[in-house]
Design an enzyme around this catalytic site. Structure first.
Site, PDB file in Angstrom:
ATOM      1  N   SER A 263       0.818  -1.181   0.000  1.00 56.48           N
ATOM      2  CA  SER A 263       0.000   0.000   0.000  1.00 56.48           C
ATOM      3  C   SER A 263       0.866   1.251   0.000  1.00 56.48           C
ATOM      4  O   SER A 263       1.875   1.333   0.677  1.00 56.48           O
ATOM      5  CB  SER A 263      -0.890  -0.028   1.240  1.00 56.48           C
ATOM      6  OG  SER A 263      -1.142   1.272   1.688  1.00 56.48           O
ATOM      7  N   LYS A 264       0.440   2.212  -0.794  1.00 54.58           N
ATOM      8  CA  LYS A 264       1.162   3.481  -0.828  1.00 54.58           C
ATOM      9  C   LYS A 264       1.165   4.111   0.549  1.00 54.58           C
ATOM     10  O   LYS A 264       2.146   4.650   0.996  1.00 54.58           O
ATOM     11  CB  LYS A 264       0.432   4.445  -1.776  1.00 54.58           C
ATOM     12  CG  LYS A 264       0.626   4.164  -3.237  1.00 54.58           C
ATOM     13  CD  LYS A 264       0.015   5.285  -4.043  1.00 54.58           C
ATOM     14  CE  LYS A 264       0.337   5.140  -5.518  1.00 54.58           C
ATOM     15  NZ  LYS A 264       0.012   6.336  -6.279  1.00 54.58           N
ATOM     16  N   ARG A 265       0.023   4.003   1.183  1.00 56.22           N
ATOM     17  CA  ARG A 265      -0.124   4.702   2.461  1.00 56.22           C
ATOM     18  C   ARG A 265       0.788   4.150   3.552  1.00 56.22           C
ATOM     19  O   ARG A 265       1.181   4.867   4.448  1.00 56.22           O
ATOM     20  CB  ARG A 265      -1.583   4.645   2.914  1.00 56.22           C
ATOM     21  CG  ARG A 265      -2.420   5.735   2.282  1.00 56.22           C
ATOM     22  CD  ARG A 265      -3.878   5.576   2.628  1.00 56.22           C
ATOM     23  NE  ARG A 265      -4.674   5.509   1.424  1.00 56.22           N
ATOM     24  CZ  ARG A 265      -5.211   4.398   0.933  1.00 56.22           C
ATOM     25  NH1 ARG A 265      -5.051   3.270   1.562  1.00 56.22           N
ATOM     26  NH2 ARG A 265      -5.906   4.423  -0.177  1.00 56.22           N
ATOM     27  N   ASP A 266       1.094   2.858   3.439  1.00 53.03           N
ATOM     28  CA  ASP A 266       1.925   2.295   4.489  1.00 53.03           C
ATOM     29  C   ASP A 266       3.364   2.766   4.434  1.00 53.03           C
ATOM     30  O   ASP A 266       4.129   2.535   5.358  1.00 53.03           O
ATOM     31  CB  ASP A 266       1.874   0.770   4.438  1.00 53.03           C
ATOM     32  CG  ASP A 266       0.570   0.257   5.019  1.00 53.03           C
ATOM     33  OD1 ASP A 266      -0.053   1.006   5.778  1.00 53.03           O
ATOM     34  OD2 ASP A 266       0.178  -0.869   4.698  1.00 53.03           O
ATOM     35  N   GLY A 267       3.721   3.401   3.321  1.00 54.73           N
ATOM     36  CA  GLY A 267       5.033   4.000   3.219  1.00 54.73           C
ATOM     37  C   GLY A 267       6.139   3.113   3.728  1.00 54.73           C
ATOM     38  O   GLY A 267       6.253   1.955   3.365  1.00 54.73           O
TER      39      GLY A 267
END
Length: 508
Positions: A263-267
């Site tokens: 996920s992008k958000r999990d960076g």
RNA sequence: GGCCCGUUCGUCUAAGGGUUAGGACACCACCCUUUCACGGUGGUGAUACGAGUUCGAAUCUCGUACGGGCUACCA
């Protein structure tokens, strides 16, 4: 066969470019180059509410760094522009209305509140997420349920509306995926996707079909997450442009993180980067680290990405971009998802660093050293240093620790490594060794070592017991290349100075 | 829940009916090295399960289990 190969990568500029995205770019790029085709970059910015400043420029930077530049794009131009969907807005309504006229789509006037109510009202245990589909559409407010006159009046009055595809009640839609073979769907379980939004912008579903047609895309590669909506696209092709003109599809397996889809958000929460390059969120200012800044070489990055889901059938694992272009084939891409393994990724980078020439490493290493505050970098020495420490560096950033002491005398010493075995005999040895060194005319590793060992023999001390202290004197710690090589590169004056200084520190 | 996709060592994967199921990462041991690495040698370790087809199945078919994805006027 004679059809020109044209592929595209179509990101929406909403933030960082992650691993999976870069791999999709890579496979597109390799496929295009292998077949002398064109690789197109199209910006899918139809959702104005998700606009993120700088994201488009960022994508270009990533592609440039990775060496995967498109032949056509908003930046590079091309004959099929514009390459930004927001600038192609006028194209889409026409096709959506054609679908309505042909009975394949309809106007829907339901408000967001009405849609919410529908989802709530029809929600049951068996069907936790009801869709706007053939079983529901006749209970909603659309041009199918309203009198023709009423619909027309509402449209003329400018009432907010969308255009939805009218999925057939029961039809089997199938196509041949280049990776998975034949895949089929029953249209009765696919919902009436919105094609044209109330703001006049198309959704992905309409835009991808129209633009792939207009841009003469021959092969469409995208992530597996798109597979469920493939029947919508297939039908759109059938209704609008003919199945015979449809690109060949390949749905790429997903790259998985430790818990499912990356996920992008999990960076960087996984303990490894997921973005190609550093991404700073323009609103929150939050920085997400990228592979580039982490110390990856672009050659290694694309190499490891290529092998995540593809191999050439041999045991070769290290491929240059040119070899990948030559050997890549979409049919050999795996159908199963691949879990990203950061340890293996680092191995690829290490391999590439070991294989790189000192001169190709020089630029990036110099920048890193300057960032570390070293400003007296002699290029000739740097080149020698890189040759000496290269095998010890897995990431480019490791060069800082491994080579900064060549340019800056240690200010801290690993005293624990010497203290317990330090004595007057050793101190005396180094005092005489200093004089010995002074007398060496040919300042080379072998001569320094020779002098060192001869003196040790005379003073009756095992050379092995002296090497570690010597290393600590020059380096400050227990690491680095062979100690006599270090002394050689340091130069006579500096080596002697470091010994003298360390002797004082050890004494205190 | 429904639909779709998938399933070989911990991880990435090879083997497109017949192999002691191969390689790589990681891990362990030894060698090399009186630093740390590199390198070398060896080792642990896998066909999810159950039926069927076949002389023969990791490979083909079906079922089950498990995993993943999708299920927005986001892409």
């Amino acid at each position: 066969m004679s059809k020109k190969i044209r592929v595209r990568f179509a990101p929406s500029p909403t933030g960082g470019l992650h691993l999976g995205g870069v791999r999709t770019v890579l496979y597109n790029y390799l496929f295009a180059k292998k077949h002398q085709g064109h690789f197109i970059l199209r910006i899918e910015d139809t959702d104005q509410s998700r606009y993120v400043a700088g994201a488009e420029e960022y994508i270009f930077s990533c592609l440039q760094w990775a060496g995967l530049e498109p032949d056509e794009s908003p930046l590079h131009g091309g004959k099929y522009g514009p390459y930004r969907q927001s600038e192609r807005k006028d194209n889409y309504r026409h096709y959506a209305e054609k679908l309505v006229n042909d009975g394949h789509a309809y106007y829907a006037f339901d408000t967001p509140e009405e849609l919410d109510r529908m989802r709530h009202d029809f929600k049951t245990e068996q069907n936790p997420s009801p869709q706007y589909d053939h079983s529901i559409r006749m209970k909603m407010r659309n041009s199918l349920t309203l009198h023709a006159e009423d619909s027309k009046k509402m449209l003329e009055a400018g009432t907010a509306h969308v255009i939805r595809i009218k999925m057939p009640g029961s039809e089997t839609v199938s196509f041949t995926d280049m990776i998975r073979g034949e895949v089929s769907f029953d249209t009765s379980v696919v919902d009436d996707k919105v094609l044209l939004k109330a703001d006049g912008m198309p959704t992905y579903h309409l835009a991808v079909v129209v633009d792939d047609y207009l841009m003469k895309i021959s092969h469409a590669f995208r992530g597996e997450e798109w597979l469920p909506s493939a029947p919508v696209h297939i039908l759109l092709w059938k209704y609008l442009f003919g199945l015979e003109n449809m690109p060949q599809w390949a749905h790429l397996p997903l790259i998985l993180g430790p818990n499912g889809k990356l996920s992008k958000r999990d960076g960087a929460k996984y303990g490894f980067p997921v973005f190609a390059m550093n991404w700073i969120d323009p609103v929150s200012k939050e920085l997400t680290e990228g592979f580039k800044e982490k110390g990856f070489l672009p050659e290694a990055f694309i190499n490891l990405l290529a092998l995540l889901g593809w191999n050439d059938g041999t045991e070769q694992e290290i491929f240059s971009k040119e070899e990948l272009i030559e050997k890549f084939s979409i049919e050999r891409v795996h159908s199963g998802g691949a879990k990203f393994d950061y340890e293996k990724a680092k191995w690829f980078n290490h391999e590439w660093i070991k294989r790189s020439t000192s001169s190709s490493l020089q630029g990036p290493v110099k920048i890193l050293l300057i960032q570390d505050g070293i400003d007296n970098i002699n290029e000739v020495i740097l080149s020698k240093v890189i040759g000496l420490v290269r095998d010890r560096c897995t990431l480019l950033t490791d060069f800082v620790q491994q080579s900064s002491f060549f340019f800056r005398a240690p200010d801290k010493y690993d005293l624990d490594a010497v203290k317990s075995k330090w004595n007057d005999d050793k101190k005396k040895f180094f005092q005489s060794f200093t004089k010995e060194l002074n007398a060496i005319d040919n300042w080379e590793s072998a001569f320094i070592e020779d002098g060192f060992k001869k003196l040790a023999a005379i003073q009756n001390i095992k050379p092995g017991e002296l090497q570690l202290p010597f290393r600590i004197m020059l380096v400050g710690g227990k690491f680095g290349p062979p100690v006599f090589d270090i002394a050689a590169v340091l130069g006579k004056t500096e080596a002697i100075a470091r010994i003298s200084k360390a002797l004082e520190v050890f004494a205190g």
